[in-house]
Design a protein around this motif. Structure first.
Motif, PDB file in Angstrom:
ATOM      1  N   GLU A  36       9.071   5.936  -0.429  1.00 50.31           N
ATOM      2  CA  GLU A  36       9.318   7.140  -0.132  1.00 50.31           C
ATOM      3  C   GLU A  36      10.893   7.656  -0.184  1.00 50.31           C
ATOM      4  N   ASP A  37      11.767   6.692  -0.164  1.00 47.89           N
ATOM      5  CA  ASP A  37      13.194   7.017  -0.277  1.00 47.89           C
ATOM      6  C   ASP A  37      13.784   7.090  -1.767  1.00 47.89           C
ATOM      7  N   ASN A  38      12.719   6.810  -2.511  1.00 46.69           N
ATOM      8  CA  ASN A  38      13.001   6.747  -3.910  1.00 46.69           C
ATOM      9  C   ASN A  38      12.240   7.992  -4.944  1.00 46.69           C
ATOM     10  N   ILE A  39      11.048   8.164  -4.399  1.00 44.79           N
ATOM     11  CA  ILE A  39      10.131   9.004  -5.067  1.00 44.79           C
ATOM     12  C   ILE A  39       9.799  10.260  -4.066  1.00 44.79           C
ATOM     13  N   PHE A  40      10.252  11.212  -4.413  1.00 41.69           N
ATOM     14  CA  PHE A  40      10.281  12.641  -3.565  1.00 41.69           C
ATOM     15  C   PHE A  40       9.012  13.499  -3.816  1.00 41.69           C
ATOM     16  N   ARG A  41       9.105  14.300  -4.955  1.00 44.81           N
ATOM     17  CA  ARG A  41       8.121  15.194  -5.215  1.00 44.81           C
ATOM     18  C   ARG A  41       7.488  14.916  -6.644  1.00 44.81           C
ATOM     19  N   VAL A  42       6.238  15.174  -6.639  1.00 50.17           N
ATOM     20  CA  VAL A  42       5.401  15.109  -7.985  1.00 50.17           C
ATOM     21  C   VAL A  42       4.767  16.326  -8.023  1.00 50.17           C
ATOM     22  N   ILE A  43       4.903  17.009  -9.175  1.00 47.05           N
ATOM     23  CA  ILE A  43       4.485  18.345  -9.372  1.00 47.05           C
ATOM     24  C   ILE A  43       3.696  18.724 -10.688  1.00 47.05           C
ATOM     25  N   VAL A  44       2.511  19.302 -10.632  1.00 45.91           N
ATOM     26  CA  VAL A  44       1.795  19.389 -12.020  1.00 45.91           C
ATOM     27  C   VAL A  44       1.928  21.014 -12.109  1.00 45.91           C
ATOM     28  N   PRO A  45       3.152  21.258 -13.090  1.00 45.90           N
ATOM     29  CA  PRO A  45       3.285  22.734 -13.258  1.00 45.90           C
ATOM     30  C   PRO A  45       2.159  23.542 -13.659  1.00 45.90           C
ATOM     31  N   GLU A  46       1.800  24.563 -12.948  1.00 44.31           N
ATOM     32  CA  GLU A  46       0.546  25.452 -13.125  1.00 44.31           C
ATOM     33  C   GLU A  46       0.907  26.854 -13.020  1.00 44.31           C
ATOM     34  N   GLU A  47       0.143  27.802 -13.795  1.00 46.39           N
ATOM     35  CA  GLU A  47       0.403  29.224 -13.520  1.00 46.39           C
ATOM     36  C   GLU A  47      -0.875  29.830 -13.337  1.00 46.39           C
ATOM     37  N   THR A  48      -1.123  30.924 -12.474  1.00 46.67           N
ATOM     38  CA  THR A  48      -2.350  31.462 -12.070  1.00 46.67           C
ATOM     39  C   THR A  48      -2.425  33.008 -12.916  1.00 46.67           C
ATOM     40  N   GLU A  49      -3.513  33.242 -13.465  1.00 46.74           N
ATOM     41  CA  GLU A  49      -3.648  34.131 -14.177  1.00 46.74           C
ATOM     42  C   GLU A  49      -5.012  34.861 -13.738  1.00 46.74           C
ATOM     43  N   VAL A  50      -4.959  36.046 -13.547  1.00 48.33           N
ATOM     44  CA  VAL A  50      -5.991  36.888 -13.105  1.00 48.33           C
ATOM     45  C   VAL A  50      -6.897  37.478 -14.305  1.00 48.33           C
ATOM     46  N   GLU A  51      -8.119  37.365 -14.350  1.00 56.04           N
ATOM     47  CA  GLU A  51      -9.062  37.795 -15.413  1.00 56.04           C
ATOM     48  C   GLU A  51      -9.936  38.647 -14.790  1.00 56.04           C
ATOM     49  N   VAL A  52     -10.202  39.681 -15.456  1.00 57.45           N
ATOM     50  CA  VAL A  52     -11.368  40.771 -15.177  1.00 57.45           C
ATOM     51  C   VAL A  52     -12.505  40.566 -15.576  1.00 57.45           C
ATOM     52  N   ARG A  53     -13.480  40.039 -15.100  1.00 59.56           N
ATOM     53  CA  ARG A  53     -15.116  39.788 -15.645  1.00 59.56           C
ATOM     54  C   ARG A  53     -15.509  41.058 -15.821  1.00 59.56           C
ATOM     55  N   GLU A  54     -16.600  40.727 -16.644  1.00 60.23           N
ATOM     56  CA  GLU A  54     -17.512  42.029 -16.974  1.00 60.23           C
ATOM     57  C   GLU A  54     -18.167  42.989 -15.779  1.00 60.23           C
ATOM     58  N   ASP A  55     -18.451  42.217 -14.787  1.00 65.03           N
ATOM     59  CA  ASP A  55     -18.958  42.738 -13.729  1.00 65.03           C
ATOM     60  C   ASP A  55     -17.884  43.685 -12.996  1.00 65.03           C
ATOM     61  N   GLY A  56     -16.560  43.463 -13.440  1.00 63.57           N
ATOM     62  CA  GLY A  56     -15.378  44.303 -12.587  1.00 63.57           C
ATOM     63  C   GLY A  56     -14.638  43.428 -11.782  1.00 63.57           C
ATOM     64  N   LYS A  57     -15.032  42.171 -11.369  1.00 66.83           N
ATOM     65  CA  LYS A  57     -14.633  41.465 -10.391  1.00 66.83           C
ATOM     66  C   LYS A  57     -13.252  40.626 -10.850  1.00 66.83           C
ATOM     67  N   ASP A  58     -12.378  40.329 -10.048  1.00 67.50           N
ATOM     68  CA  ASP A  58     -11.202  39.663 -10.674  1.00 67.50           C
ATOM     69  C   ASP A  58     -11.329  38.223 -10.447  1.00 67.50           C
ATOM     70  N   LYS A  59     -10.899  37.395 -11.290  1.00 72.26           N
ATOM     71  CA  LYS A  59     -11.182  35.931 -11.089  1.00 72.26           C
ATOM     72  C   LYS A  59     -10.108  35.424 -11.659  1.00 72.26           C
ATOM     73  N   GLU A  60      -9.277  34.446 -10.484  1.00 68.71           N
ATOM     74  CA  GLU A  60      -8.104  33.786 -10.546  1.00 68.71           C
ATOM     75  C   GLU A  60      -8.421  32.367 -11.454  1.00 68.71           C
ATOM     76  N   ILE A  61      -7.625  32.328 -12.596  1.00 69.15           N
ATOM     77  CA  ILE A  61      -7.831  31.090 -13.557  1.00 69.15           C
ATOM     78  C   ILE A  61      -6.352  30.379 -13.427  1.00 69.15           C
ATOM     79  N   VAL A  62      -6.556  28.998 -13.219  1.00 66.48           N
ATOM     80  CA  VAL A  62      -5.099  28.438 -13.034  1.00 66.48           C
ATOM     81  C   VAL A  62      -5.090  27.476 -14.356  1.00 66.48           C
ATOM     82  N   HIS A  63      -3.996  27.643 -15.077  1.00 66.18           N
ATOM     83  CA  HIS A  63      -3.827  26.841 -16.344  1.00 66.18           C
ATOM     84  C   HIS A  63      -2.677  25.889 -15.957  1.00 66.18           C
ATOM     85  N   LYS A  64      -2.649  25.062 -16.502  1.00 66.78           N
ATOM     86  CA  LYS A  64      -1.567  23.748 -16.699  1.00 66.78           C
ATOM     87  C   LYS A  64      -0.430  24.361 -17.526  1.00 66.78           C
TER      88      LYS A  64
END
Length: 186
Positions: A36-64
């Motif tokens: 723990e004194d040598n390895i601190f944070r591990v991150i998988v960079p992701e972005e969240t995108e909001v997609e509007v579905r055909e029924d009009g509801k928003d859906k969040e999609i996470v992309h690497k």
């Protein structure tokens, strides 16, 4: 400061689709092997995108952001390099020339851009001078504006724990040094 004393960000190449598993494996290995004194944070960079579905509801999609890559904040030592390099799913460090050579770290401005896009910070070292028992004012995060009494300090990770009062009870807040300032009113 020697090479092994500096905490820097590196990029790992992984099997595509295994980024989160690699993150989990490294975190578990760091803890079980006392790194723990040598390895601190591990991150998988992701972005969240909001997609509007055909029924009009928003859906969040996470992309690497970088499929097949994982970021790791660590102090490069032979043991830390070996543990990370031999984690299942890791194919190597980006910037390493093979044959056991150590990789090149990311430049501070590179990691700052990536972390800012994810809403995180690079945790720049802070020169706060507090001791256990001192009072601090939290200046950032969920406890912004609250005052707490320092109960524990971790200089290595640049974090501290402070007791704050929340909802009529004492609660422990764990914050980075750069999220507090000294409270001289006590």
């Amino acid at each position: 400061m020697s090479y092994e004393d500096s905490k820097e960000w590196y990029v790992l190449h992984t099997y595509s689709g295994y980024e989160n598993k690699v993150k989990s494996n490294i975190e578990q290995r760091a803890q079980s092997m006392g790194m723990e004194d040598n390895i601190f944070r591990v991150i998988v960079p992701e972005e969240t995108e909001v997609e509007v579905r055909e029924d009009g509801k928003d859906k969040e999609i996470v992309h690497k952001t970088f499929p097949g890559y994982v970021l790791i904040e660590m102090k490069m030592s032979d043991q830390a390099w070996y543990i990370v390099r031999n984690t299942p799913g890791v194919t190597g460090f980006v910037g390493s020339h093979g044959a056991g050579s150590k990789p090149s770290p990311l430049l501070p401005e590179e990691i700052e851009i990536i972390l800012n896009r994810m809403g995180e910070t690079a945790r720049v070292a802070s020169n706060i001078e507090v001791n256990v028992g001192d009072f601090v004012i939290i200046t950032d995060g969920a406890f912004d504006g609250m005052t707490g009494k320092v109960t524990e300090i971790d200089h290595e990770k640049q974090r501290l724990k402070a007791v704050i009062e929340m909802f009529g009870r004492e609660t422990i807040a764990e914050v980075d040094f750069n999220q507090v300032k000294e409270d001289d009113s006590y």
